[in-house]
Design a protein around this motif. Sequence first.
Motif, PDB file in Angstrom:
ATOM      1  N   ARG A 150      38.600  33.297  33.071  1.00 32.46           N
ATOM      2  CA  ARG A 150      37.699  33.808  34.119  1.00 32.46           C
ATOM      3  C   ARG A 150      36.233  33.585  33.738  1.00 32.46           C
ATOM      4  O   ARG A 150      35.415  33.223  34.563  1.00 32.46           O
TER       5      ARG A 150
ATOM      6  N   TRP B  42      44.035  44.818  28.342  1.00 31.95           N
ATOM      7  CA  TRP B  42      43.338  44.531  29.609  1.00 31.95           C
ATOM      8  C   TRP B  42      42.840  43.089  29.716  1.00 31.95           C
ATOM      9  O   TRP B  42      42.724  42.560  30.817  1.00 31.95           O
TER      10      TRP B  42
ATOM     11  N   ASP C  41      45.609  41.067  31.536  1.00 32.00           N
ATOM     12  CA  ASP C  41      46.268  41.653  32.704  1.00 32.00           C
ATOM     13  C   ASP C  41      45.372  41.509  33.941  1.00 32.00           C
ATOM     14  O   ASP C  41      44.309  42.126  34.010  1.00 32.00           O
ATOM     15  N   PRO C  42      45.781  40.676  34.937  1.00 29.15           N
ATOM     16  CA  PRO C  42      44.919  40.416  36.107  1.00 29.15           C
ATOM     17  C   PRO C  42      44.505  41.702  36.827  1.00 29.15           C
ATOM     18  O   PRO C  42      43.360  41.840  37.249  1.00 29.15           O
ATOM     19  N   ARG C  43      45.429  42.673  36.922  1.00 30.48           N
ATOM     20  CA  ARG C  43      45.111  43.907  37.657  1.00 30.48           C
ATOM     21  C   ARG C  43      44.031  44.717  36.919  1.00 30.48           C
ATOM     22  O   ARG C  43      43.067  45.191  37.511  1.00 30.48           O
ATOM     23  N   GLN C  44      44.198  44.811  35.593  1.00 31.40           N
ATOM     24  CA  GLN C  44      43.212  45.544  34.788  1.00 31.40           C
ATOM     25  C   GLN C  44      41.859  44.829  34.821  1.00 31.40           C
ATOM     26  O   GLN C  44      40.816  45.471  34.890  1.00 31.40           O
TER      27      GLN C  44
ATOM     28  N   ARG D  77      40.570  43.045  37.182  1.00 31.10           N
ATOM     29  CA  ARG D  77      39.915  43.342  38.479  1.00 31.10           C
ATOM     30  C   ARG D  77      39.292  44.729  38.458  1.00 31.10           C
ATOM     31  O   ARG D  77      38.152  44.935  38.860  1.00 31.10           O
ATOM     32  N   LYS D  78      40.051  45.679  37.914  1.00 28.87           N
ATOM     33  CA  LYS D  78      39.593  47.077  37.875  1.00 28.87           C
ATOM     34  C   LYS D  78      38.316  47.203  37.011  1.00 28.87           C
ATOM     35  O   LYS D  78      37.424  47.996  37.309  1.00 28.87           O
TER      36      LYS D  78
END
Length: 318
Positions: free
Chosen positions: A87, A306, A309-312, A314-315
């Motif tokens: 990213r 984190w 982990d894509p969800r973490q 984003r958060k």
Amino acid sequence: MSVRSQSSEPSASSAPHRAGFACFVGRPNAGKSTLTNALVGQKVAITANQPQTTRHTVRGIVHRPDAQLILVDTPGLHKPRTLLGQRLNDIVRTTWAEVDVIGFCLPANEKLGPGDRFIAKELASIKKTPKIAIVTKTDLVDSKTLAEQLIAIDQLGKELGFEWAEIVPVSAVGDEQVDLLADLIVPLIPEGPPLYPEGDLTDEPEQVMIAELIREAALEGVRDELPHSIAVVVEEMLPREDRPADRPLLDIHAFVYIERPSQKGIVIGPKGKRLKEVGIKSRKQIEALLGTPVFLDLHVKVAKDWQRDPRQLRKLGF
């Protein structure tokens, strides 16, 4: 090879006003953030002695009578090992495509390595944007070492089939040739009116800057143990309601996220001593940034792995 030193400074003339974007690239810890801060004259980008410090694109704004230069500070480009790394690299490439000038930071005290060639190769594929080689940290070397580095950098451009618009040695810490660097970037940006109001130093949201100041303080002293594992999120900022107008107080609630329960003790320290020190140090810097007294409430939380982990991600704002 066109290497600039102070004596070749361009003379000021009644040229039209210019405004545009420049970004500094380079491998991690090449001096990009320190240079941004030196040019802007205030701390807008966080700096630390380990790679991977900058995560958000911080814009520093340099106001001059003849120009407004918006500096985009990007994460260091590197071969990624995690989803976070990928990213961060995507942010860099997107930024390169949108700026008027690219400054490639290469430390004077480190020989060119595979990481520098990796970035230079990427730069070679960007045909139209002018590229300036900025030799940073010149205060750490003697003149012979500096001369060897300048020749090697000139050679690197030739090998990859492009020519540097300029090669400029600077020391942001020693404040040497920093103004000259701005003088050399300005003619390469487009003519136009200022893009930001006079006095603005960055367009980075205050909450992001505050989170970065807390993260910088949290990294101090534990960078060997937790170099990339810390993320900070400011959950809320609210003026304290029962305060008189002449004695305001801003309540800031923030979470320091780490990846594993075992890291919690490192960040908090014995009897909470480390976390208290992080709070005191970052609160002073936040108060200087905002110009108002602050009550800082810090909590440490575990967000397991984190960085992968894509969800973490984003958060946590990536």
